[in-house]
Design a protein around this motif. Structure first.
Motif, PDB file in Angstrom:
ATOM      1  N   LYS A  52       0.816  -1.218   0.000  1.00 58.91           N
ATOM      2  CA  LYS A  52       0.000   0.000   0.000  1.00 58.91           C
ATOM      3  C   LYS A  52       0.854   1.275   0.000  1.00 58.91           C
ATOM      4  O   LYS A  52       0.779   2.103   0.913  1.00 58.91           O
ATOM      5  CB  LYS A  52      -0.959   0.016   1.186  1.00 58.91           C
ATOM      6  N   PRO A  53       1.685   1.439  -1.036  1.00 59.98           N
ATOM      7  CA  PRO A  53       2.538   2.629  -1.066  1.00 59.98           C
ATOM      8  C   PRO A  53       1.719   3.904  -1.265  1.00 59.98           C
ATOM      9  O   PRO A  53       0.676   3.900  -1.914  1.00 59.98           O
ATOM     10  CB  PRO A  53       3.451   2.379  -2.267  1.00 59.98           C
ATOM     11  N   SER A  54       2.225   4.986  -0.699  1.00 61.11           N
ATOM     12  CA  SER A  54       1.552   6.282  -0.801  1.00 61.11           C
ATOM     13  C   SER A  54       1.701   6.865  -2.197  1.00 61.11           C
ATOM     14  O   SER A  54       2.777   6.816  -2.787  1.00 61.11           O
ATOM     15  CB  SER A  54       2.168   7.267   0.202  1.00 61.11           C
ATOM     16  N   ASP A  55       0.635   7.413  -2.725  1.00 62.50           N
ATOM     17  CA  ASP A  55       0.649   8.119  -4.011  1.00 62.50           C
ATOM     18  C   ASP A  55       1.289   7.306  -5.131  1.00 62.50           C
ATOM     19  O   ASP A  55       2.164   7.782  -5.865  1.00 62.50           O
ATOM     20  CB  ASP A  55       1.368   9.467  -3.888  1.00 62.50           C
ATOM     21  N   LEU A  56       0.848   6.083  -5.292  1.00 57.67           N
ATOM     22  CA  LEU A  56       1.356   5.204  -6.346  1.00 57.67           C
ATOM     23  C   LEU A  56       1.024   5.766  -7.719  1.00 57.67           C
ATOM     24  O   LEU A  56      -0.082   6.244  -7.960  1.00 57.67           O
ATOM     25  CB  LEU A  56       0.729   3.807  -6.215  1.00 57.67           C
ATOM     26  N   ALA A  72       7.079   2.229 -11.992  1.00 58.58           N
ATOM     27  CA  ALA A  72       6.152   2.760 -11.002  1.00 58.58           C
ATOM     28  C   ALA A  72       6.915   3.628 -10.020  1.00 58.58           C
ATOM     29  O   ALA A  72       8.119   3.454  -9.825  1.00 58.58           O
ATOM     30  CB  ALA A  72       5.450   1.624 -10.269  1.00 58.58           C
ATOM     31  N   GLU A  73       6.184   4.539  -9.407  1.00 58.86           N
ATOM     32  CA  GLU A  73       6.758   5.403  -8.389  1.00 58.86           C
ATOM     33  C   GLU A  73       5.741   5.572  -7.272  1.00 58.86           C
ATOM     34  O   GLU A  73       4.541   5.383  -7.484  1.00 58.86           O
ATOM     35  CB  GLU A  73       7.103   6.786  -8.952  1.00 58.86           C
ATOM     36  N   CYS A  74       6.246   5.941  -6.115  1.00 58.07           N
ATOM     37  CA  CYS A  74       5.369   6.279  -5.008  1.00 58.07           C
ATOM     38  C   CYS A  74       6.078   7.302  -4.137  1.00 58.07           C
ATOM     39  O   CYS A  74       7.270   7.533  -4.285  1.00 58.07           O
ATOM     40  CB  CYS A  74       4.996   5.035  -4.197  1.00 58.07           C
ATOM     41  N   LYS A  79      10.704   3.153   3.381  1.00 53.44           N
ATOM     42  CA  LYS A  79      10.395   1.725   3.317  1.00 53.44           C
ATOM     43  C   LYS A  79       9.433   1.410   2.168  1.00 53.44           C
ATOM     44  O   LYS A  79       9.543   0.374   1.542  1.00 53.44           O
ATOM     45  CB  LYS A  79       9.842   1.209   4.638  1.00 53.44           C
ATOM     46  N   ASP A  80       8.507   2.326   1.861  1.00 56.72           N
ATOM     47  CA  ASP A  80       7.596   2.138   0.724  1.00 56.72           C
ATOM     48  C   ASP A  80       8.369   2.146  -0.591  1.00 56.72           C
ATOM     49  O   ASP A  80       8.146   1.311  -1.464  1.00 56.72           O
ATOM     50  CB  ASP A  80       6.523   3.230   0.672  1.00 56.72           C
ATOM     51  N   LEU A  81       9.274   3.096  -0.726  1.00 58.57           N
ATOM     52  CA  LEU A  81      10.078   3.206  -1.945  1.00 58.57           C
ATOM     53  C   LEU A  81      10.936   1.966  -2.142  1.00 58.57           C
ATOM     54  O   LEU A  81      11.003   1.412  -3.236  1.00 58.57           O
ATOM     55  CB  LEU A  81      10.967   4.453  -1.901  1.00 58.57           C
ATOM     56  N   LEU A  82      11.574   1.518  -1.081  1.00 57.34           N
ATOM     57  CA  LEU A  82      12.431   0.334  -1.165  1.00 57.34           C
ATOM     58  C   LEU A  82      11.607  -0.918  -1.446  1.00 57.34           C
ATOM     59  O   LEU A  82      12.026  -1.766  -2.235  1.00 57.34           O
ATOM     60  CB  LEU A  82      13.232   0.164   0.127  1.00 57.34           C
TER      61      LEU A  82
END
Length: 136
Positions: A52-56, A72-74, A79-82
């Motif tokens: 559930k990454p932020s702003d995917l 993809a980016e978030c 930890k979300d990015l990794l």
């Protein structure tokens, strides 16, 4: 990818709908990959749903030089990015071992499963895959 297969994924994982990303290449091309990689995209979506990454933002899901490429980016915590980067890398590596035509693992004497030549059989296989993996 066959649009019916894409719809099966989007039904379960709405964030995979290309309409969510109108200003990206993903919005134009959808899943620009072979049908047999359906399980890889399902696995990607399932694991992404757990992260559930932020702003995917999905930019592209494509095939290049017989490899799945996911762009993809978030935003949000490191930890979300990794986690997103590791997930992309893992799914992309798996694409080397899965036949893009039929979705079976590649073996030295691989011959595509007959479903790769029958759209109805392909869609039925994909629906069963979602059901069998408790994803539907």
């Amino acid at each position: 990818m066959n649009y019916e297969l894409e719809k099966l994924i989007v039904k379960r994982f709405p964030f995979m709908d290309r309409k969510c990303y109108p200003n990206t290449d993903f919005g134009y091309g959808g899943f620009d990959i072979p049908d047999g990689w359906f399980p890889l995209i399902v696995q990607f979506a399932k694991e992404l749903d757990e992260i559930k990454p932020s702003d995917l933002v999905l930019f592209q899901v494509k095939e290049k030089f017989n490899q799945l490429i996911i762009c993809a980016e978030c935003s949000g915590p490191e930890k979300d990015l990794l986690a997103l980067d590791a997930l992309e890398e893992n799914i992309e590596k798996l694409s080397f071992s899965l036949c893009g035509g039929c979705g079976e693992f590649l073996m030295p004497s691989h011959v595509c499963h007959p479903r790769s030549q029958n759209e109805d059989a392909l869609i039925e296989w994909a629906a069963l895959y979602l059901e069998d993996t408790n994803i539907a």
